[in-house]
Design a protein around this motif. Sequence first.
Motif, PDB file in Angstrom:
ATOM      1  N   GLY A 199     -11.373   2.825  13.600  1.00 47.09           N
ATOM      2  CA  GLY A 199     -10.655   2.903  12.323  1.00 47.09           C
ATOM      3  C   GLY A 199      -9.916   4.191  12.313  1.00 47.09           C
ATOM      4  O   GLY A 199      -9.477   4.681  13.307  1.00 47.09           O
ATOM      5  N   THR A 200      -9.893   4.869  10.938  1.00 44.86           N
ATOM      6  CA  THR A 200      -9.084   6.157  10.967  1.00 44.86           C
ATOM      7  C   THR A 200     -10.068   7.069  10.536  1.00 44.86           C
ATOM      8  O   THR A 200     -10.877   7.170   9.470  1.00 44.86           O
ATOM      9  CB  THR A 200      -8.071   5.912   9.843  1.00 44.86           C
ATOM     10  OG1 THR A 200      -7.183   4.876  10.288  1.00 44.86           O
ATOM     11  CG2 THR A 200      -7.304   7.183   9.436  1.00 44.86           C
ATOM     12  N   ALA A 245       1.008  -1.354  -0.084  1.00 43.65           N
ATOM     13  CA  ALA A 245       0.024   0.085   0.040  1.00 43.65           C
ATOM     14  C   ALA A 245       0.719   1.255  -0.134  1.00 43.65           C
ATOM     15  O   ALA A 245       0.471   2.329  -0.572  1.00 43.65           O
ATOM     16  CB  ALA A 245      -0.841   0.070   1.416  1.00 43.65           C
ATOM     17  N   HIS A 249      -3.532   3.980   6.574  1.00 44.94           N
ATOM     18  CA  HIS A 249      -4.610   3.142   7.130  1.00 44.94           C
ATOM     19  C   HIS A 249      -4.535   1.823   6.657  1.00 44.94           C
ATOM     20  O   HIS A 249      -4.765   0.734   7.346  1.00 44.94           O
ATOM     21  CB  HIS A 249      -5.993   3.834   6.811  1.00 44.94           C
ATOM     22  CG  HIS A 249      -7.035   2.919   7.200  1.00 44.94           C
ATOM     23  ND1 HIS A 249      -7.661   2.904   8.580  1.00 44.94           N
ATOM     24  CD2 HIS A 249      -7.803   2.199   6.439  1.00 44.94           C
ATOM     25  CE1 HIS A 249      -8.664   2.083   8.710  1.00 44.94           C
ATOM     26  NE2 HIS A 249      -8.917   1.673   7.232  1.00 44.94           N
ATOM     27  N   ASP A 250      -4.613   1.579   5.236  1.00 48.25           N
ATOM     28  CA  ASP A 250      -4.544   0.188   4.524  1.00 48.25           C
ATOM     29  C   ASP A 250      -3.411  -0.750   5.182  1.00 48.25           C
ATOM     30  O   ASP A 250      -3.536  -2.122   5.115  1.00 48.25           O
ATOM     31  CB  ASP A 250      -4.697   0.205   3.252  1.00 48.25           C
ATOM     32  CG  ASP A 250      -6.074   0.903   2.719  1.00 48.25           C
ATOM     33  OD1 ASP A 250      -6.907   1.181   3.422  1.00 48.25           O
ATOM     34  OD2 ASP A 250      -6.118   1.355   1.597  1.00 48.25           O
ATOM     35  N   SER A 251      -2.540  -0.234   5.377  1.00 45.31           N
ATOM     36  CA  SER A 251      -1.206  -1.037   5.824  1.00 45.31           C
ATOM     37  C   SER A 251      -0.954  -1.152   7.375  1.00 45.31           C
ATOM     38  O   SER A 251      -0.038  -1.755   7.710  1.00 45.31           O
ATOM     39  CB  SER A 251      -0.040  -0.250   5.223  1.00 45.31           C
ATOM     40  OG  SER A 251       0.384   0.958   5.719  1.00 45.31           O
ATOM     41  N   ARG A 261       2.660   3.004  10.761  1.00 53.00           N
ATOM     42  CA  ARG A 261       1.636   2.359  10.310  1.00 53.00           C
ATOM     43  C   ARG A 261       0.638   1.795  11.292  1.00 53.00           C
ATOM     44  O   ARG A 261      -0.392   1.595  11.241  1.00 53.00           O
ATOM     45  CB  ARG A 261       1.630   1.606   8.884  1.00 53.00           C
ATOM     46  CG  ARG A 261       2.420   0.281   9.239  1.00 53.00           C
ATOM     47  CD  ARG A 261       2.873  -0.342   7.960  1.00 53.00           C
ATOM     48  NE  ARG A 261       3.007  -1.880   8.121  1.00 53.00           N
ATOM     49  CZ  ARG A 261       4.339  -2.169   8.300  1.00 53.00           C
ATOM     50  NH1 ARG A 261       5.323  -1.250   8.335  1.00 53.00           N
ATOM     51  NH2 ARG A 261       4.713  -3.292   8.513  1.00 53.00           N
ATOM     52  N   ALA A 282      -6.618  -1.653   9.429  1.00 53.74           N
ATOM     53  CA  ALA A 282      -7.054  -1.852   8.080  1.00 53.74           C
ATOM     54  C   ALA A 282      -8.536  -2.174   7.778  1.00 53.74           C
ATOM     55  O   ALA A 282      -9.185  -2.009   6.625  1.00 53.74           O
ATOM     56  CB  ALA A 282      -6.133  -2.686   7.199  1.00 53.74           C
ATOM     57  N   ASP A 283      -8.865  -3.357   8.615  1.00 46.06           N
ATOM     58  CA  ASP A 283     -10.247  -3.979   8.443  1.00 46.06           C
ATOM     59  C   ASP A 283     -11.359  -2.910   9.144  1.00 46.06           C
ATOM     60  O   ASP A 283     -12.584  -3.233   9.102  1.00 46.06           O
ATOM     61  CB  ASP A 283     -10.347  -5.055   8.971  1.00 46.06           C
ATOM     62  CG  ASP A 283      -9.820  -5.410  10.437  1.00 46.06           C
ATOM     63  OD1 ASP A 283      -9.173  -4.426  10.960  1.00 46.06           O
ATOM     64  OD2 ASP A 283     -10.462  -6.442  11.218  1.00 46.06           O
ATOM     65  N   PHE A 328     -12.225   3.675   7.156  1.00 47.34           N
ATOM     66  CA  PHE A 328     -11.489   5.034   6.966  1.00 47.34           C
ATOM     67  C   PHE A 328     -12.537   5.822   6.457  1.00 47.34           C
ATOM     68  O   PHE A 328     -13.073   5.812   5.427  1.00 47.34           O
ATOM     69  CB  PHE A 328     -10.544   4.598   5.655  1.00 47.34           C
ATOM     70  CG  PHE A 328      -9.609   5.819   5.025  1.00 47.34           C
ATOM     71  CD1 PHE A 328      -8.535   6.192   6.028  1.00 47.34           C
ATOM     72  CD2 PHE A 328     -10.237   6.844   4.318  1.00 47.34           C
ATOM     73  CE1 PHE A 328      -7.757   7.198   5.465  1.00 47.34           C
ATOM     74  CE2 PHE A 328      -9.238   7.968   3.801  1.00 47.34           C
ATOM     75  CZ  PHE A 328      -8.248   8.068   4.553  1.00 47.34           C
ATOM     76  N   ARG A 373      -4.805   7.101   3.136  1.00 48.13           N
ATOM     77  CA  ARG A 373      -5.475   5.935   3.034  1.00 48.13           C
ATOM     78  C   ARG A 373      -4.367   4.663   3.054  1.00 48.13           C
ATOM     79  O   ARG A 373      -4.950   3.663   3.347  1.00 48.13           O
ATOM     80  CB  ARG A 373      -6.303   6.004   1.698  1.00 48.13           C
ATOM     81  CG  ARG A 373      -7.210   4.731   1.451  1.00 48.13           C
ATOM     82  CD  ARG A 373      -8.278   4.925   0.252  1.00 48.13           C
ATOM     83  NE  ARG A 373      -8.958   5.833   0.517  1.00 48.13           N
ATOM     84  CZ  ARG A 373     -10.093   5.901   1.261  1.00 48.13           C
ATOM     85  NH1 ARG A 373     -10.553   4.602   1.533  1.00 48.13           N
ATOM     86  NH2 ARG A 373     -11.213   6.748   1.124  1.00 48.13           N
ATOM     87  N   ALA A 374      -3.359   4.901   2.362  1.00 49.79           N
ATOM     88  CA  ALA A 374      -2.368   3.681   2.284  1.00 49.79           C
ATOM     89  C   ALA A 374      -1.651   3.644   3.759  1.00 49.79           C
ATOM     90  O   ALA A 374      -1.380   2.396   4.149  1.00 49.79           O
ATOM     91  CB  ALA A 374      -1.171   4.311   1.403  1.00 49.79           C
TER      92      ALA A 374
END
Length: 657
Positions: free
Chosen positions: A436-437, A337, A383-385, A359, A389-390, A393, A380-381
């Motif tokens: 989440g974020t 990501a 968050h996704d990494s 991260r 991530a699940d 966002f 977003r990257a």
Amino acid sequence: MALHAEQRQHIETLIRLGEGRDAEPFGYRDVIQRSWQRCLGEYRLDPGRPRPVRVLTQQALRDHQESVDELLHVARAGVDRLFGQVAQLGYVLLLTDRRGITVAFRGHGEQDRALRRAGLYLGADWDERYAGTCAVGTCLHDGQAITCHQSEHFDATHIALTCTAAPITDPQGRVMAVLDISALQSPRSQESQTFALALVNLYARMIEDAYFLHRYRDCLILRYDTAREFVHLNGRGLIAIEEDGSVIAANHGGRALIDEHLRRWPPWSADWRPGATQLFDAELGDLLGIPGSGEDQIRAFRARANDTTCFVTLLEPRGRPPAARAAREEAPTPVPALDRLAADDPAMHRVLKLARRLRHEDVSVLISGETGTGKEVLARALHDSGKRADKPFVAVNCAAIPESLIESELFGYLPGAFTGGRAKGMRGLIQQADGGTLFLDEIGDMPLPLQTRLLRVLAEREVMPLGAETPVRVDIRVVTATHRDMTELIAAGRFREDLYYRLNGAQLRLPALRERADRHHVIRCVHAALQEQRGQVWHLRADAVSALLAYSWPGNVRQLKNAIAFAMATAERDEITLHDLPEECQAGAAPSLLVTTPTPLAPEPAASEDGQALLELLQRSAWNVSRVARELGVSRPTVYRRMRRHGLVAPNHQPAS
């Protein structure tokens, strides 16, 4: 020896100089006058008694050649190639050792007698102490390339010659040889030898670098240039290093970088020299891992001495690659990501390196950078990494939500909290991000009253919806972004300083696209993403790529996406050429008055100012597109693209059935 009038006049000039009657001979360069003064005062040469050519015996010549045997072996190819370029112009070539003795020579057999008489021959002594002012001798004294043209020579018997010489230095910067090209006859103007100076300098550097590579063939060598395309071909800098990164030696370009570094950070002891990781903004593993870093085995790093981007490769000795292999084995675990956001731009490398460390952490992150640099993409990257991530966002553009609604959007509200709200109330964006974020874009535009409430959320990890009496617990990571100077906003009283420090647990600064060394990578990625999005393939031709690389991109990656999308929307075939790009990209300058930044997915209405101007031109020209193109100074396809963009259709146009 009979002297002609010009020689006698030259001798008279030097005698007047020696007697102090002519302090500054008119028309002669300072470097030549200084040499003349050395010849008269230090070497005690008599201008009225020209010296005969001095040529060493065969045995003495062999002794000199043996002392530079390694250099002669390496230099042979360069000597032959240079002579091949200048021979037809009447030049001969001399390679001398550091004492001015000609140890290699290339000449013309039919001129053998005249060349011997002039001293342009194997074994000739061109030391300034014996031959007086001349290209070789003066080059050896000053350590700099020089042309000594005709009457600039000290010895009157040499004033028909033109000679150009450049020093060849050893890895410690000491002159070990001189490369010279000379001619028996030449035009009067010294400017006629400008090409000779550039050519001899070029080949001297090539021979010097070949010698360096030969001398340190068993060492690790960093080879670099400010242009990626030249690194493997003829990189300007060579630095030999130990496996711990300490510098062993450097060529001319490498020494210049080291000297610049030492001027910026003076050494703390006389024998201290910076290591490779101090010259370049990199860790040792980054440098040793270059051979496995990409298709071309080149990586970009920032030179600390001057903040320029250098493209670096690593030359490994044959049979001994353990350092690079170890570095590759210790390379960090890939994080797709984040990894796909950049290639080898030094600034992006630092940003992504820090992002990898952050991260999985809950520390608040502030992403700064110009508009369009990809701040939300990085958020977003991140968050996704990470470990969240699940989870959701949730992105909020603080500048896009009306001030009257931003509080309810962020904090939510209960049923009946205010007139016009939803009957069942609404969970705010902060609650929606629970677990989440929460990404707050353009945080600098958040109203002051709302900043106070956000500060309370960050401090207490609770949110109070409008109309509620009991706060709701939230587990969020906050990532913010801005293109503004936050310190200026704080100084102006428009942003709370305590909130700023809450949000700025760590800061990631994104470079502008025009500053990035990996622009080609960004172009390829944007092009590929748009093709995938549209389900169609467009070939990006080389002239279009060159224009995209040359443009300054004031709107950064966002503008690049618009430009390529525009080209895809208007290209007549499945190939994007230079002429399919927006005009500002074609020109590499500011946008023209008739074209605004393209938005290909939503064509501008015909009633816009630019569209109206084009419509009036077409109507005055009876819709003659060729005439309009000539009047605007553009091509016909460009006019047609503008017409499509503004929805302009000729009255007699018949749509395809």
